[in-house]
Design an enzyme around this catalytic site. Structure first.
Site, PDB file in Angstrom:
ATOM      1  N   LYS A   9       0.864  -1.143   0.084  1.00 25.21           N
ATOM      2  CA  LYS A   9      -0.023  -0.218   0.074  1.00 25.21           C
ATOM      3  C   LYS A   9       0.807   1.404  -0.071  1.00 25.21           C
ATOM      4  CE  LYS A   9      -4.208  -1.998   2.022  1.00 25.21           C
ATOM      5  NZ  LYS A   9      -5.285  -1.578   3.028  1.00 25.21           N
ATOM      6  N   TYR A  49     -12.358  -1.587  -4.367  1.00 29.56           N
ATOM      7  CA  TYR A  49     -12.977  -1.840  -3.065  1.00 29.56           C
ATOM      8  C   TYR A  49     -14.438  -1.806  -2.879  1.00 29.56           C
ATOM      9  CZ  TYR A  49      -8.466  -1.887  -0.328  1.00 29.56           C
ATOM     10  OH  TYR A  49      -7.309  -2.328   0.072  1.00 29.56           O
ATOM     11  N   PHE A  57     -15.716   3.854   6.479  1.00 31.99           N
ATOM     12  CA  PHE A  57     -14.389   4.006   6.145  1.00 31.99           C
ATOM     13  C   PHE A  57     -14.108   4.037   4.824  1.00 31.99           C
ATOM     14  CE2 PHE A  57     -14.947  -0.600   7.074  1.00 31.99           C
ATOM     15  CZ  PHE A  57     -14.362  -1.172   5.997  1.00 31.99           C
ATOM     16  N   ARG A  85      -2.235 -14.013   3.877  1.00 32.34           N
ATOM     17  CA  ARG A  85      -2.982 -13.671   5.160  1.00 32.34           C
ATOM     18  C   ARG A  85      -2.199 -13.763   6.413  1.00 32.34           C
ATOM     19  NH1 ARG A  85      -7.783 -11.337   3.775  1.00 32.34           N
ATOM     20  NH2 ARG A  85      -8.544 -11.677   5.849  1.00 32.34           N
ATOM     21  N   THR A  91      -5.679  -7.134  10.181  1.00 32.24           N
ATOM     22  CA  THR A  91      -6.048  -6.136   9.429  1.00 32.24           C
ATOM     23  C   THR A  91      -5.302  -4.912  10.162  1.00 32.24           C
ATOM     24  OG1 THR A  91      -8.081  -7.317   8.686  1.00 32.24           O
ATOM     25  CG2 THR A  91      -7.708  -4.843   8.322  1.00 32.24           C
ATOM     26  N   ARG A 102       1.936  -6.487   8.842  1.00 31.28           N
ATOM     27  CA  ARG A 102       1.539  -5.388   9.127  1.00 31.28           C
ATOM     28  C   ARG A 102       1.789  -4.745  10.789  1.00 31.28           C
ATOM     29  NH1 ARG A 102      -4.298  -7.388   7.019  1.00 31.28           N
ATOM     30  NH2 ARG A 102      -4.457  -6.150   5.041  1.00 31.28           N
ATOM     31  N   ASN A 112      -2.206   0.094   6.681  1.00 31.98           N
ATOM     32  CA  ASN A 112      -1.980  -1.070   7.292  1.00 31.98           C
ATOM     33  C   ASN A 112      -0.841  -1.880   6.377  1.00 31.98           C
ATOM     34  OD1 ASN A 112      -3.703  -2.005   5.536  1.00 31.98           O
ATOM     35  ND2 ASN A 112      -4.949  -3.102   6.760  1.00 31.98           N
ATOM     36  N   HIS A 115      -2.219  -5.427   1.566  1.00 28.60           N
ATOM     37  CA  HIS A 115      -3.527  -5.998   1.313  1.00 28.60           C
ATOM     38  C   HIS A 115      -3.594  -7.511   0.717  1.00 28.60           C
ATOM     39  CE1 HIS A 115      -7.749  -6.541  -0.304  1.00 28.60           C
ATOM     40  NE2 HIS A 115      -7.279  -6.850  -1.314  1.00 28.60           N
ATOM     41  N   GLU A 126      -9.937  -9.660  -8.018  1.00 28.77           N
ATOM     42  CA  GLU A 126      -8.834  -8.569  -7.536  1.00 28.77           C
ATOM     43  C   GLU A 126      -7.707  -8.822  -8.531  1.00 28.77           C
ATOM     44  OE1 GLU A 126      -8.033  -9.175  -3.346  1.00 28.77           O
ATOM     45  OE2 GLU A 126      -9.953  -7.843  -3.012  1.00 28.77           O
TER      46      GLU A 126
HETATM   47  P1  CMP Z   1      -7.505  -4.228   3.364  1.00 26.82           P
HETATM   48  O1  CMP Z   1      -7.013  -5.852   3.623  1.00 26.82           O
HETATM   49  O2  CMP Z   1      -7.029  -3.531   2.334  1.00 26.82           O
HETATM   50  O3  CMP Z   1      -9.237  -4.356   3.108  1.00 26.82           O
HETATM   51  C1  CMP Z   1     -10.094  -3.217   3.332  1.00 26.82           C
HETATM   52  C2  CMP Z   1      -9.268  -2.072   4.092  1.00 26.82           C
HETATM   53  O4  CMP Z   1     -10.151  -1.095   4.678  1.00 26.82           O
HETATM   54  C3  CMP Z   1      -8.773  -2.830   5.161  1.00 26.82           C
HETATM   55  O5  CMP Z   1      -7.263  -3.351   4.744  1.00 26.82           O
HETATM   56  C4  CMP Z   1      -8.385  -1.693   5.929  1.00 26.82           C
HETATM   57  O6  CMP Z   1      -7.059  -0.934   5.817  1.00 26.82           O
HETATM   58  C5  CMP Z   1      -9.465  -0.654   5.738  1.00 26.82           C
HETATM   59  N1  CMP Z   1     -10.479  -0.633   6.917  1.00 26.82           N
HETATM   60  C6  CMP Z   1     -11.115  -1.599   7.409  1.00 26.82           C
HETATM   61  N2  CMP Z   1     -11.718  -1.299   8.374  1.00 26.82           N
HETATM   62  C7  CMP Z   1     -11.719   0.042   8.636  1.00 26.82           C
HETATM   63  C8  CMP Z   1     -11.833   1.175   9.507  1.00 26.82           C
HETATM   64  N3  CMP Z   1     -12.834   0.828  10.413  1.00 26.82           N
HETATM   65  N4  CMP Z   1     -11.373   2.346   9.345  1.00 26.82           N
HETATM   66  C9  CMP Z   1     -10.565   2.601   8.181  1.00 26.82           C
HETATM   67  N5  CMP Z   1     -10.259   1.699   7.492  1.00 26.82           N
HETATM   68  C10 CMP Z   1     -10.794   0.456   7.561  1.00 26.82           C
END
Ligand code: CMP
Length: 137
Positions: A9, A49, A57, A85, A91, A102, A112, A115, A126
């Site tokens: 990211k 997304y 979010f 994962r 996450t 992460r 984070n 992905h 994807e």
């Molecule tokens: P990712 O695995 O890329 O999938 C969706 C992304 O949304 C996740 O990682 C986080 O970076 C983001 N995400 C999930 N929950 C939240 C949240 N509550 N606030 C902000 N970002 C979020």
């Protein structure tokens, strides 16, 4: 063999951690089948997304993903989806286990670092969103 989709990211790319993350990917035994650097537009991030559209979010997430370059990849291994994962960790970096990407490179739930696809159907969408068949030979 299974394929999964992965992103380094914008925060991890901007921090100069792409090389370290790639090393960890190779050390873990993945084959990197596809890899490219992209600077996503907001619309492209929203399309990627789309399953999160409507969530509180979504705007923050897509703004961040369009805030700078990232690296998109297709990784191949046995049980690649679960394996990637596990290497990424939880996450939320604050909840990620020691030794995960992460934990080491993430800054917050949004920023984070990486992905990964969460299921075979998601991986298929994807991978196809970013790569043509010819790019994955
Ligand atoms: P990712 O695995 O890329 O999938 C969706 C992304 O949304 C996740 O990682 C986080 O970076 C983001 N995400 C999930 N929950 C939240 C949240 N509550 N606030 C902000 N970002 C979020």
């Amino acid at each position: 063999m299974e394929r999964t989709f992965a992103i380094i990211k914008p925060n991890a790319f901007a921090d100069g951690n792409s090389g370290k993350i790639l090393s960890r990917i190779y050390e873990a035994g993945f084959k990197v089948v596809g890899l490219k650097k992209l600077y996503l537009s907001r619309v492209e991030a929203e399309g990627f997304y789309h399953v999160h559209s409507g969530k509180p979010f979504f705007a923050e997430l897509t703004e961040f993903m369009a805030s700078g370059p990232c690296i998109v990849m297709v990784l191949e291994a046995e049980d690649a989806i679960r394996k990637w994962r596990d290497l990424m960790g939880a996450t939320n970096p604050a909840e990620a286990a020691e030794g995960t990407l992460r934990k080491e490179f993430g800054k917050s739930l949004g920023e984070n670092a990486t992905h990964g696809s969460d299921a075979p159907e998601t991986a298929a969408f994807e991978i196809g969103y970013f790569f043509s068949g010819l790019e994955l030979l």
